[in-house]
Each structure stands twice: as structure tokens, then as C-alpha cells.
Design an enzyme around this catalytic site. Structure first.
Site: not given
Length: 266
Positions: A158, A145
Site C-alpha cells: 500500500y 496517502s
């Protein structure tokens, strides 16, 4: 260049990025093993594309204690598996202004799914990919990400898990490059993309349209790039990663020169 892999395992293949990449890979002539928890969606995929182009594996990859048996069974069914695309993941917000033990199960599950599962899965499948790479190309593909590069204060666990996956891809690539040149370690680095990752949290769809993301990511994959940063994530990578990458490469050269990477203790 073309996409050289003919049998591709994709985790998190029933929605979002995983589903879109699965269908893109199928449409470009490769067989896909789609992994997900939702049998109904897997059945829909098989019905849509046909069992000659796609196989379904209903499995919860966050259950890491079950991964050894599952990967053994997987290789017995698909001995020609030559690429593993580890995409499954989820995200939730962590409010540290109101910390509570009730946060811990979600945090643990998030780290299992987003980091420990791809780590365990890749370790379990690496011997197979290493052996196969001696005769034709193989690949280990991580989906991280843009938050691995610049974290978000709203989703700290995350961001941390994806940063760990980003670091892991660098280390895997550096360790394997010399001994297994036919095995490529690839990292796809998405920006925010309009998928269930956000809407399942009750958030509006935001970010890069999924179709645009997959089109750019696919161009990066078939071009042979080992790090495929897309959209705003590409801009972040260009801004923040250059000096860090050079430091990593210097440190890696020093470690390899000392024989540490080969397990020497002298």
C-alpha cells in the site's frame, strides 16, 4: 476562491473519503458522477441527492482491461466532464515473516486498484481534459496517502503504491504545466482517517475523524493548492519533502532545457 469544476467524476465514491468528498462537492453546487462497485450504495446516493445532482456508475476500476471501453462510454454520456478525482483504493497487511504465494493475488489486486487503475484512467481521460482546458478549467485529482511520504512497515505494498501515485502526480504536473495551463494536477494527501479502509481489515477505527479531514481537504481544494496535505500528512510533507522537491524541480528544469520533455532526441 471557489471550486471551479462543474462535473466531477469520483472513484471509490460509496464509502469513506470518496463518499464524503462526493457529498461535499454536491452540496457546493457541482454535479458528481459517483463510481463504485456496490450498486445498492450507489442507488442510495442517487435517491438521497437526486439524479439532477448525481449520476451513478457501477464499475470495478481495478479491472483495468475494461477501462478503455468504459471511459469511452463515460465521455459519450458526460461530454462536459471537467474534473476527475481518483480516490478508490484498499489496504491490507503483508506479513513477510511468513511469505507465501497466497499473498500474490491480494498484492496484485492492491496495486491494480491503488496505482495502475488511476494511472490508466488518467491517461485515457487526459486527451478530453486537455481539449476542454482550452476553454475552461479542468482538473486531474489524485488521492494518495501520508504513507507515500513515510511508509508503514505493516502495509508495504500500500505504501509503495501510494508513493508511486505521489511521484506520478509530480511528473504529470510538471509535464502538463506549460502546454495546458488550464488543466491542474492536484494531489490530496490524507493522514490515517477513520474509514472502512481500516475497519474492513478487522482493525478499530483510528486516525483523523472523517468530517475533520474533509473540511480541511475542501479548504485546500477551493484555495487552489495543487498539493493538499491534511493533518499529520501535512506535518510529514513539511518535514521531509522540501529538499526532495527542490531536487525534482532542478532536475525537471534540466530535462526541459535539454528538450527531453518534448520528445527530442538531440
Amino acid at each position: 476562491m471557489t471550486f471551479p469544476y462543474k462535473c466531477v467524476l469520483i472513484t471509490g465514491a460509496t464509502s469513506g473519503i470518496g463518499l464524503a468528498l462526493a457529498e461535499t462537492i454536491i452540496n457546493n453546487g457541482s454535479f458528481v458522477i459517483a463510481v463504485g462497485r456496490r450498486q445498492d450504495r450507489l442507488d442510495q446516493l442517487v435517491h438521497k441527492h437526486g439524479s439532477d445532482k448525481l449520476a451513478a456508475e457501477c464499475f470495478d476500476i481495478s479491472q483495468i482491461e475494461n477501462l478503455p471501453d468504459w471511459t469511452t462510454s463515460l465521455l459519450s454520456k458526460y461530454p462536459n466532464l471537467d474534473a476527475v478525482l481518483l480516490n478508490a483504493g484498499f489496504q491490507h497487511r503483508v506479513n513477510l515473516l511468513a511469505p507465501s504465494p497466497s499473498l500474490l493475488p491480494d498484492i496484485t489486486s492492491e496495486l491494480h486498484t491503488n496505482y495502475l487503475s488511476p494511472l490508466h484512467t488518467s491517461i485515457l481521460l487526459l486527451p478530453h481534459l486537455q481539449t476542454l482546458s482550452k476553454t475552461h478549467p479542468t482538473a486531474l485529482i489524485f488521492v494518495s496517502s501520508g504513507l507515500a511520504l513515510v511508509p508503514s512497515v505493516l502495509v508495504p505494498t500500500y505504501s509503495a503504491g501510494k508513493a508511486a501515485l505521489h511521484s506520478l502526480s509530480w511528473c504529470f504536473r510538471a509535464q502538463l504545466a506549460d502546454a495546458f495551463p488550464g488543466l491542474r494536477v492536484v494531489e490530496i494527501i490524507p493522514p490515517a482517517v477513520q474509514t472502512e479502509l481500516h475497519t474492513l481489515q478487522g482493525l478499530p477505527a483510528f486516525g483523523m475523524p472523517l468530517e475533520e479531514f474533509v473540511e480541511e481537504a475542501w479548504r485546500g481544494l477551493v484555495s487552489g493548492r495543487e498539493e493538499v496535505a491534511v493533518g499529520m500528512a501535512r506535518e510529514s510533507a513539511e518535514r521531509v519533502e522540501g529538499e526532495r522537491r527542490m531536487a525534482f524541480e532542478r532536475f525537471t528544469s534540466m530535462v526541459k532545457g535539454a528538450g527531453v520533455a518534448k520528445g527530442k532526441d538531440d
